[in-house]
Design a protein around this motif. Structure first.
Motif, short mmCIF file in Angstrom:
data_model
loop_
_atom_site.label_atom_id
_atom_site.label_comp_id
_atom_site.label_asym_id
_atom_site.label_seq_id
_atom_site.Cartn_x
_atom_site.Cartn_y
_atom_site.Cartn_z
N PHE A 129 0.72 -1.07 -0.09
CA PHE A 129 -0.04 0.03 -0.10
C PHE A 129 0.81 1.41 -0.04
O PHE A 129 0.23 2.54 -0.31
CB PHE A 129 -1.07 0.07 1.03
CG PHE A 129 -2.11 -1.19 0.96
CD1 PHE A 129 -2.94 -0.89 0.16
CD2 PHE A 129 -1.87 -2.15 1.92
CE1 PHE A 129 -3.90 -1.89 0.03
CE2 PHE A 129 -3.17 -3.15 1.73
CZ PHE A 129 -4.01 -3.00 0.92
N ASN A 130 2.23 1.28 0.11
CA ASN A 130 2.97 2.43 0.09
C ASN A 130 2.79 2.86 -1.52
O ASN A 130 3.43 4.17 -1.44
CB ASN A 130 4.50 1.88 0.30
CG ASN A 130 4.77 1.44 1.77
OD1 ASN A 130 4.11 2.04 2.55
ND2 ASN A 130 5.70 0.46 1.92
N LYS A 131 2.29 2.30 -2.41
CA LYS A 131 1.98 2.94 -3.56
C LYS A 131 1.42 4.29 -3.43
O LYS A 131 1.50 5.12 -4.19
CB LYS A 131 1.51 1.96 -4.58
CG LYS A 131 -0.11 1.71 -4.26
CD LYS A 131 -0.70 0.80 -5.31
CE LYS A 131 -2.24 0.59 -4.92
NZ LYS A 131 -2.67 -0.45 -5.84
N LEU A 132 0.65 4.34 -2.51
CA LEU A 132 0.09 5.66 -2.19
C LEU A 132 0.93 6.84 -1.99
O LEU A 132 0.72 8.00 -2.05
CB LEU A 132 -0.93 5.44 -0.78
CG LEU A 132 -2.32 4.83 -1.22
CD1 LEU A 132 -2.89 4.41 0.08
CD2 LEU A 132 -3.35 5.53 -1.84
N ASN A 133 1.86 6.47 -1.41
CA ASN A 133 3.05 7.64 -1.19
C ASN A 133 3.70 8.25 -2.54
O ASN A 133 4.04 9.19 -2.54
CB ASN A 133 4.25 7.13 -0.43
CG ASN A 133 3.67 6.72 0.87
OD1 ASN A 133 2.66 7.33 1.57
ND2 ASN A 133 4.32 5.70 1.50
N THR A 134 3.19 7.56 -3.64
CA THR A 134 3.56 8.29 -5.01
C THR A 134 2.77 9.47 -5.52
O THR A 134 3.09 10.13 -6.29
CB THR A 134 3.84 7.07 -6.20
OG1 THR A 134 2.32 6.76 -6.42
CG2 THR A 134 4.81 5.78 -5.57
N TRP A 135 1.73 9.39 -4.80
CA TRP A 135 0.42 10.34 -5.04
C TRP A 135 0.20 10.97 -3.80
O TRP A 135 -0.96 10.69 -3.29
CB TRP A 135 -0.44 9.97 -5.96
CG TRP A 135 -1.16 10.80 -6.57
CD1 TRP A 135 -1.37 12.32 -6.55
CD2 TRP A 135 -2.64 10.59 -7.36
NE1 TRP A 135 -2.36 13.08 -7.04
CE2 TRP A 135 -3.20 11.83 -7.58
CE3 TRP A 135 -3.56 9.51 -7.62
CZ2 TRP A 135 -4.25 12.15 -8.20
CZ3 TRP A 135 -4.60 9.62 -8.21
CH2 TRP A 135 -4.90 10.99 -8.69
#
Length: 104
Positions: free
Chosen positions: A54-60
């Motif tokens: 869920f760290n993908k959220l940190n890209t946006w």
């Protein structure tokens, strides 16, 4: 999909190339503010990193912050194995909506 027209997030959580990613983020951003979905399902599958996080959220960060302020995390389900992958998903509900009740 009924609120935004999108069924996946591949185009949102990639590296910002200055073209495709900002284009699709803007479309989604405008739609989510005009007609906010009652429920958002977010998987941990992160295509660009070939991983599951869920760290993908940190890209946006703008979307991450909006999600955390306008929605309540209802549940995290998993992990379960889909093919070979340890999949999880989160269910977010719009605060103040009919779905924003514990236990629903």
């Amino acid at each position: 999909m009924q609120s935004t027209g999108f069924t996946g997030d591949l185009q949102f959580f990639g590296p910002d190339d200055g073209k495709v990613v900002p284009y699709y983020r803007k479309i989604f951003w405008d739609e989510i503010h005009q007609n906010p979905p009652i429920v958002i399902l977010l998987s941990n599958e992160w295509y660009q990193e070939s991983s599951f996080s869920f760290n993908k959220l940190n890209t946006w960060p703008e979307f991450r912050d909006y999600l955390n302020s306008a929605y309540r995390l209802q549940a995290t389900e998993g992990p379960f194995i889909l093919y070979w992958a340890p999949m999880e998903y989160r269910v977010y509900v719009l605060k103040g909506s009919f779905a924003d009740k514990p236990g629903l």
